[in-house]
Every structure is written in structure tokens, then in C-alpha cells.
Motif scaffolding. Structure first.
Motif, PDB file in Angstrom:
ATOM      1  N   TRP A 120     -15.727 -16.550 -26.842  1.00  0.00           N
ATOM      2  CA  TRP A 120     -16.329 -17.878 -26.747  1.00  0.00           C
ATOM      3  C   TRP A 120     -15.286 -18.971 -26.909  1.00  0.00           C
ATOM      4  O   TRP A 120     -15.626 -20.125 -27.188  1.00  0.00           O
ATOM      5  CB  TRP A 120     -17.447 -18.027 -27.782  1.00  0.00           C
ATOM      6  N   ALA A 121     -14.015 -18.610 -26.745  1.00  0.00           N
ATOM      7  CA  ALA A 121     -12.940 -19.596 -26.822  1.00  0.00           C
ATOM      8  C   ALA A 121     -12.894 -20.411 -25.528  1.00  0.00           C
ATOM      9  O   ALA A 121     -13.279 -19.933 -24.455  1.00  0.00           O
ATOM     10  CB  ALA A 121     -11.596 -18.910 -27.056  1.00  0.00           C
ATOM     11  N   ARG A 122     -12.405 -21.608 -25.645  1.00  0.00           N
ATOM     12  CA  ARG A 122     -12.266 -22.460 -24.462  1.00  0.00           C
ATOM     13  C   ARG A 122     -11.415 -21.768 -23.405  1.00  0.00           C
ATOM     14  O   ARG A 122     -10.379 -21.183 -23.703  1.00  0.00           O
ATOM     15  CB  ARG A 122     -11.597 -23.763 -24.877  1.00  0.00           C
ATOM     16  N   GLY A 123     -11.891 -21.799 -22.171  1.00  0.00           N
ATOM     17  CA  GLY A 123     -11.201 -21.132 -21.074  1.00  0.00           C
ATOM     18  C   GLY A 123     -11.760 -19.764 -20.748  1.00  0.00           C
ATOM     19  O   GLY A 123     -11.563 -19.263 -19.637  1.00  0.00           O
ATOM     20  N   GLU A 124     -12.469 -19.151 -21.706  1.00  0.00           N
ATOM     21  CA  GLU A 124     -13.102 -17.856 -21.454  1.00  0.00           C
ATOM     22  C   GLU A 124     -14.423 -18.052 -20.697  1.00  0.00           C
ATOM     23  O   GLU A 124     -15.066 -19.098 -20.783  1.00  0.00           O
ATOM     24  CB  GLU A 124     -13.356 -17.115 -22.769  1.00  0.00           C
ATOM     25  N   LYS A 125     -14.823 -17.020 -19.953  1.00  0.00           N
ATOM     26  CA  LYS A 125     -15.987 -17.147 -19.064  1.00  0.00           C
ATOM     27  C   LYS A 125     -17.261 -17.550 -19.805  1.00  0.00           C
ATOM     28  O   LYS A 125     -18.007 -18.428 -19.342  1.00  0.00           O
ATOM     29  CB  LYS A 125     -16.219 -15.834 -18.316  1.00  0.00           C
ATOM     30  N   LEU A 126     -17.539 -16.915 -20.950  1.00  0.00           N
ATOM     31  CA  LEU A 126     -18.775 -17.227 -21.654  1.00  0.00           C
ATOM     32  C   LEU A 126     -18.815 -18.684 -22.084  1.00  0.00           C
ATOM     33  O   LEU A 126     -19.840 -19.358 -21.955  1.00  0.00           O
ATOM     34  CB  LEU A 126     -18.924 -16.311 -22.879  1.00  0.00           C
ATOM     35  N   TYR A 127     -17.697 -19.161 -22.595  1.00  0.00           N
ATOM     36  CA  TYR A 127     -17.626 -20.560 -23.033  1.00  0.00           C
ATOM     37  C   TYR A 127     -17.809 -21.498 -21.849  1.00  0.00           C
ATOM     38  O   TYR A 127     -18.597 -22.456 -21.913  1.00  0.00           O
ATOM     39  CB  TYR A 127     -16.293 -20.816 -23.720  1.00  0.00           C
ATOM     40  N   GLU A 128     -17.076 -21.246 -20.783  1.00  0.00           N
ATOM     41  CA  GLU A 128     -17.136 -22.141 -19.626  1.00  0.00           C
ATOM     42  C   GLU A 128     -18.519 -22.114 -18.977  1.00  0.00           C
ATOM     43  O   GLU A 128     -19.008 -23.156 -18.520  1.00  0.00           O
ATOM     44  CB  GLU A 128     -16.050 -21.769 -18.612  1.00  0.00           C
ATOM     45  N   ASP A 129     -19.157 -20.951 -18.947  1.00  0.00           N
ATOM     46  CA  ASP A 129     -20.525 -20.872 -18.415  1.00  0.00           C
ATOM     47  C   ASP A 129     -21.482 -21.696 -19.279  1.00  0.00           C
ATOM     48  O   ASP A 129     -22.364 -22.395 -18.757  1.00  0.00           O
ATOM     49  CB  ASP A 129     -20.995 -19.427 -18.359  1.00  0.00           C
ATOM     50  N   MET A 130     -21.332 -21.604 -20.594  1.00  0.00           N
ATOM     51  CA  MET A 130     -22.190 -22.366 -21.502  1.00  0.00           C
ATOM     52  C   MET A 130     -22.023 -23.869 -21.268  1.00  0.00           C
ATOM     53  O   MET A 130     -23.008 -24.616 -21.181  1.00  0.00           O
ATOM     54  CB  MET A 130     -21.868 -22.014 -22.949  1.00  0.00           C
ATOM     55  N   VAL A 131     -20.775 -24.326 -21.171  1.00  0.00           N
ATOM     56  CA  VAL A 131     -20.515 -25.750 -20.956  1.00  0.00           C
ATOM     57  C   VAL A 131     -21.085 -26.195 -19.606  1.00  0.00           C
ATOM     58  O   VAL A 131     -21.697 -27.266 -19.493  1.00  0.00           O
ATOM     59  CB  VAL A 131     -19.005 -26.044 -21.055  1.00  0.00           C
ATOM     60  N   LYS A 132     -20.920 -25.363 -18.584  1.00  0.00           N
ATOM     61  CA  LYS A 132     -21.465 -25.683 -17.260  1.00  0.00           C
ATOM     62  C   LYS A 132     -22.985 -25.829 -17.321  1.00  0.00           C
ATOM     63  O   LYS A 132     -23.556 -26.781 -16.760  1.00  0.00           O
ATOM     64  CB  LYS A 132     -21.084 -24.583 -16.263  1.00  0.00           C
ATOM     65  N   ARG A 133     -23.644 -24.900 -17.984  1.00  0.00           N
ATOM     66  CA  ARG A 133     -25.095 -24.945 -18.084  1.00  0.00           C
ATOM     67  C   ARG A 133     -25.541 -26.160 -18.909  1.00  0.00           C
ATOM     68  O   ARG A 133     -26.524 -26.832 -18.569  1.00  0.00           O
ATOM     69  CB  ARG A 133     -25.627 -23.649 -18.693  1.00  0.00           C
ATOM     70  N   ALA A 134     -24.816 -26.453 -19.975  1.00  0.00           N
ATOM     71  CA  ALA A 134     -25.160 -27.607 -20.804  1.00  0.00           C
ATOM     72  C   ALA A 134     -25.017 -28.908 -20.009  1.00  0.00           C
ATOM     73  O   ALA A 134     -25.891 -29.793 -20.079  1.00  0.00           O
ATOM     74  CB  ALA A 134     -24.274 -27.644 -22.041  1.00  0.00           C
ATOM     75  N   ARG A 135     -23.952 -29.029 -19.257  1.00  0.00           N
ATOM     76  CA  ARG A 135     -23.764 -30.237 -18.442  1.00  0.00           C
ATOM     77  C   ARG A 135     -24.855 -30.366 -17.376  1.00  0.00           C
ATOM     78  O   ARG A 135     -25.359 -31.470 -17.121  1.00  0.00           O
ATOM     79  CB  ARG A 135     -22.384 -30.207 -17.786  1.00  0.00           C
ATOM     80  N   HIS A 136     -25.212 -29.244 -16.766  1.00  0.00           N
ATOM     81  CA  HIS A 136     -26.260 -29.281 -15.744  1.00  0.00           C
ATOM     82  C   HIS A 136     -27.603 -29.708 -16.350  1.00  0.00           C
ATOM     83  O   HIS A 136     -28.398 -30.379 -15.674  1.00  0.00           O
ATOM     84  CB  HIS A 136     -26.407 -27.910 -15.084  1.00  0.00           C
ATOM     85  N   SER A 137     -27.845 -29.325 -17.593  1.00  0.00           N
ATOM     86  CA  SER A 137     -29.147 -29.581 -18.214  1.00  0.00           C
ATOM     87  C   SER A 137     -29.470 -31.066 -18.347  1.00  0.00           C
ATOM     88  O   SER A 137     -30.637 -31.438 -18.448  1.00  0.00           O
ATOM     89  CB  SER A 137     -29.222 -28.904 -19.587  1.00  0.00           C
TER      90      SER A 137
END
Length: 261
Positions: A120-137
Motif C-alpha cells: 500500500w506504499a505510494r507507487g504500488e498498484k493497490l495504493y494507486e488504484d485506491m487513489v484513482k477510485r477515490a478521485r473518481h468518487s
């Protein structure tokens, strides 16, 4: 799939747009956030039992894996933690616990089972997916009110991982606040109910964090399934209510007082 609530039948698989003033909550972490309540391990399927506290409601929505809003229902993470069998988690009980106070609740499931904090570190897929989904929301309105975080079991197997947990978690909080441009974003994390050798070290880090707007609820003592790792359905309901109480106590806008007559 249709479900029946006290308001009558509602359609829980239909795409539906919540109102623009929705209150958004990010659900993140690993399997106990994704939900394993009611999952029959040997059969690899969910028993389908949804407790009253986790029932769908017309004012509770979820963001699907394809970034579509729909009326929320269990299992919330079925299309997110898609390589595992998902069941009841804390999200719906949380949403039902806050909706009367906050209005429309919009959940953004992001948790994936078996994941360590380093994933869940910045740059890792899970983190980046979470941020993408949060921004879309928030694209069509609404405010991100908090991240609900339940993770750490995967960091209890080695002393090195357990020792590094607090620093990694503090970095996670700083990064997600920066990337979402929400410097005071509330984080409600769950102190572990289960783990392996170094569980107490991780719990100490979770319970001892002194970061502004980060609070912790303690899952220790909640009932575990026979695997001694995952919370039972009823324990997930209790946890969801604990998370709701924490949000309402620490972060929800104050109740408007009625004018005296």
C-alpha cells in the motif's frame, strides 16, 4: 439481485447515481475489511446471510470495480477482492450506523486480502488504484469524509515487518492525504484481532499512533472464525458499529440544535 428492506424491495445491482452531496468513505486494507463473514472455507462460497444491520438501504451506494455507482449490498468487495471469496465485512453496518446523521453514504471498496502494508506504499498498484477510485468518487460531487483502514495481519509474521509497521503506516497517511489534497483527512484504523508471531508489536503501533485525525478502534476480543484469522459475520457487524461510533464521535459535523419554542 433484489433485496427487501423496511422500505420495501430495492434493486441492488442496478447502476444508480447518488446525489451530488453524498458523503464518501474509502474502505481499505486486507481481508477483514474486504469481508470474510459467512464464507464457508471448505466450500469456497459465502452463505448469503445478511444480518439486519448490514441490509441494503436506498441511501447507501458503492463504487463498483468499473467505477459505476450502484445501491450498495453485501458482499461489498466481491468485484474488488475478486480472487478470493468475499462475504460480510464492516462496511454496510458502518454505513447504516451513520446514514441517519450524515445523509447519503457512498462507499468506495478498495481492500484486497492477504496484502502487506508495503503493498500500500505510494507507487504500488493497490495504493494507486485506491487513489484513482477515490478521485473518481468526487467527480460528480460529494466529499471524502474518511478512510476506514483494517490491515496488518500480513505484517505480523516477521519482526522486521512488525517493527516497520508504524513508519509505513505514517507514510501511508501522509501520502494519501497529499495525493487527495485533503491534509486533514480522517483515518479510522482497526487494531488487529488476529495475527501470527508479532501481532502485539503491530497492535502497539496501531494503538500508539499520534497523528492528527487518526483514531483507532480495537477489534481484539471480537469473535473469530475457526481459522482464527477472520471475523465472524456478527463480529463484523459489531466492528462496523464501532467504526460508525468512532466517526460520529470524532469527525461528524455536530448535530444542529432545534430552535427552542
Amino acid at each position: 439481485m433484489a433485496a427487501t428492506t423496511d422500505l420495501g424491495p430495492i434493486q441492488t445491482n442496478a447502476t444508480s447515481n447518488p446525489p451530488p452531496n453524498k458523503q464518501i468513505f474509502i474502505l481499505s486494507g486486507q481481508s477483514n475489511m474486504a469481508g470474510r463473514g459467512g464464507v464457508l472455507k471448505k466450500l469456497h462460497r459465502w452463505d448469503g446471510v445478511v444480518p439486519p444491520e448490514a441490509q441494503p438501504h436506498p441511501s447507501i451506494f458503492r463504487l463498483s470495480a468499473k467505477l459505476h455507482w450502484e445501491v450498495a449490498h453485501e458482499p461489498l468487495h466481491a468485484d474488488i477482492d475478486s480472487k478470493k471469496t468475499c462475504g460480510v465485512g464492516p462496511g454496510m453496518a458502518f454505513a447504516n450506523g451513520v446514514r441517519e446523521r450524515v445523509g447519503t453514504v457512498a462507499l468506495v471498496p478498495c481492500a484486497v486480502g492477504g496484502t502487506a502494508i508495503r503493498e500500500w506504499a505510494r507507487g504500488e498498484k493497490l495504493y494507486e488504484d485506491m487513489v484513482k477510485r477515490a478521485r473518481h468518487s468526487v467527480k460528480d460531487g460529494g466529499e471524502i469524509r474518511a478512510i476506514l483502514w483494517f490491515q496488518g495481519e500480513s505484517d505480523t509474521s516477521t519482526e522486521h515487518d512488525a517493527d516497520a509497521y508504524q513508519g509505513n503506516m505514517e507514510a501511508f497517511v501522509a501520502n494519501v492525504r497529499r495525493d487527495l489534497a485533503l491534509p486533514s483527512l480522517p483515518i479510522i484504523q482497526v487494531a488487529l484481532a488476529s495475527g501470527i508471531k508479532y501481532i502485539e508489536k503491530v497492535r502497539e503501533a496501531q494503538l500508539g499512533m499520534r497523528v492528527e485525525n487518526v483514531v483507532c478502534v480495537d477489534a481484539k476480543g471480537l469473535e473469530l472464525k475457526e481459522d482464527n484469522l477472520h471475523l465472524t459475520t456478527q463480529a463484523q457487524v459489531i466492528l462496523g458499529q464501532m467504526l460508525a461510533d468512532a466517526y460520529l464521535t470524532h469527525f461528524a459535523p455536530p448535530l444542529k440544535s432545534k430552535p427552542s419554542t
